[in-house]
Scaffold this active site. Structure first.
Site, PDB file in Angstrom:
ATOM      1  N   ASN A  13       0.955  -1.172   0.100  1.00  0.00           N
ATOM      2  CA  ASN A  13       0.020   0.067  -0.084  1.00  0.00           C
ATOM      3  C   ASN A  13       0.882   1.235  -0.064  1.00  0.00           C
ATOM      4  OD1 ASN A  13       0.445  -0.890   2.914  1.00  0.00           O
ATOM      5  ND2 ASN A  13      -0.906   0.578   3.483  1.00  0.00           N
ATOM      6  N   GLU A  55       0.428   5.424   0.572  1.00  0.00           N
ATOM      7  CA  GLU A  55      -0.575   6.308   1.083  1.00  0.00           C
ATOM      8  C   GLU A  55      -0.114   7.695   0.603  1.00  0.00           C
ATOM      9  OE1 GLU A  55      -2.046   4.515   5.212  1.00  0.00           O
ATOM     10  OE2 GLU A  55      -0.734   6.059   5.522  1.00  0.00           O
ATOM     11  N   CYS A  72      -4.100   0.679  -2.538  1.00  0.00           N
ATOM     12  CA  CYS A  72      -3.680  -0.593  -1.651  1.00  0.00           C
ATOM     13  C   CYS A  72      -2.912  -1.417  -2.312  1.00  0.00           C
ATOM     14  CB  CYS A  72      -5.273  -1.250  -1.679  1.00  0.00           C
ATOM     15  SG  CYS A  72      -6.439  -0.563  -0.657  1.00  0.00           S
ATOM     16  N   GLU A  80      -3.190  -4.808  -2.741  1.00  0.00           N
ATOM     17  CA  GLU A  80      -3.755  -5.452  -3.673  1.00  0.00           C
ATOM     18  C   GLU A  80      -3.829  -5.207  -5.052  1.00  0.00           C
ATOM     19  OE1 GLU A  80      -5.829  -6.338   0.510  1.00  0.00           O
ATOM     20  OE2 GLU A  80      -4.839  -4.701  -0.807  1.00  0.00           O
ATOM     21  N   CYS A 115     -10.024  -4.940   0.966  1.00  0.00           N
ATOM     22  CA  CYS A 115     -10.966  -3.873   1.452  1.00  0.00           C
ATOM     23  C   CYS A 115     -12.041  -3.878  -0.031  1.00  0.00           C
ATOM     24  CB  CYS A 115     -10.612  -2.609   1.188  1.00  0.00           C
ATOM     25  SG  CYS A 115      -9.976  -1.788  -0.235  1.00  0.00           S
ATOM     26  N   CYS A 131     -10.788  -3.443  -3.470  1.00  0.00           N
ATOM     27  CA  CYS A 131      -9.722  -4.218  -3.855  1.00  0.00           C
ATOM     28  C   CYS A 131     -10.570  -5.554  -4.620  1.00  0.00           C
ATOM     29  CB  CYS A 131      -8.672  -4.733  -2.835  1.00  0.00           C
ATOM     30  SG  CYS A 131      -7.427  -3.258  -2.676  1.00  0.00           S
TER      31      CYS A 131
END
Length: 160
Positions: free
Chosen positions: A62, A64, A73, A75, A112, A115
């Site tokens: 990930n 940010e 993210c 994934e 999430c 994803c």
């Protein structure tokens, strides 16, 4: 009125040690990718590793941003890289490891919603399920044999 019952089937392993060597290797790559996460705001690190049918393993972590929606993210970082670098390859399986730096997670943390939708797109594209192994920092490992267990009513092109 009609009632619909939805069931999901997951397999829970007590630890990584219960898994076959090839799955442990993929999870190890996800854990290593997690350490490369850029998560100065949430302190929540995620790593993903994807095995392609050409034998290549692609990883992501990930990333940010102070403008939170601009981050990405692990994934999706991995799956989009795999799609860009190896557009004809199919995704066989994905391993995910996630944890907070403030309080290490010992329970499996699934992808999430965003994803899950991205993974669904690739399952639809390749017409084959993607195995998803996910865990926290340590502890149990969950296996979903298809994204459909995690997102039963995914959005696809049929509704467009």
């Amino acid at each position: 009125m009609k009632e619909i019952k939805i069931e999901a089937t997951l397999t829970i392993f007590d630890s990584v040690k219960e898994l076959p060597d090839d799955i442990r290797l993929l999870i190890d790559k996800a854990i290593k990718a997690r350490t490369k996460a850029y998560a100065p705001y949430s302190q929540f690190q995620v790593g993903a590793a994807i095995l392609l049918d050409n034998g290549k393993i692609v990883t992501g972590s990930n990333q940010e941003n102070a403008s939170f929606p601009s981050g990405l993210c692990a994934e999706r970082t991995a799956i989009y890289y795999a799609g860009a670098k190896y557009p004809k390859a199919h995704i066989i399986r994905m391993a995910i490891s996630a944890t907070s730096l403030n309080k290490p997670s010992l329970t499996p943390i699934p992808p999430c919603g965003a994803c899950r939708q991205a993974i669904a797109e690739y399952e639809i594209k390749q017409k084959e399920p993607i195995e998803i192994y996910y865990m926290g920092a340590t502890g149990n490992v969950a296996l979903s044999k298809s994204l459909e267990n995690l997102l039963p009513f995914f959005f696809d092109k049929s509704v467009l």
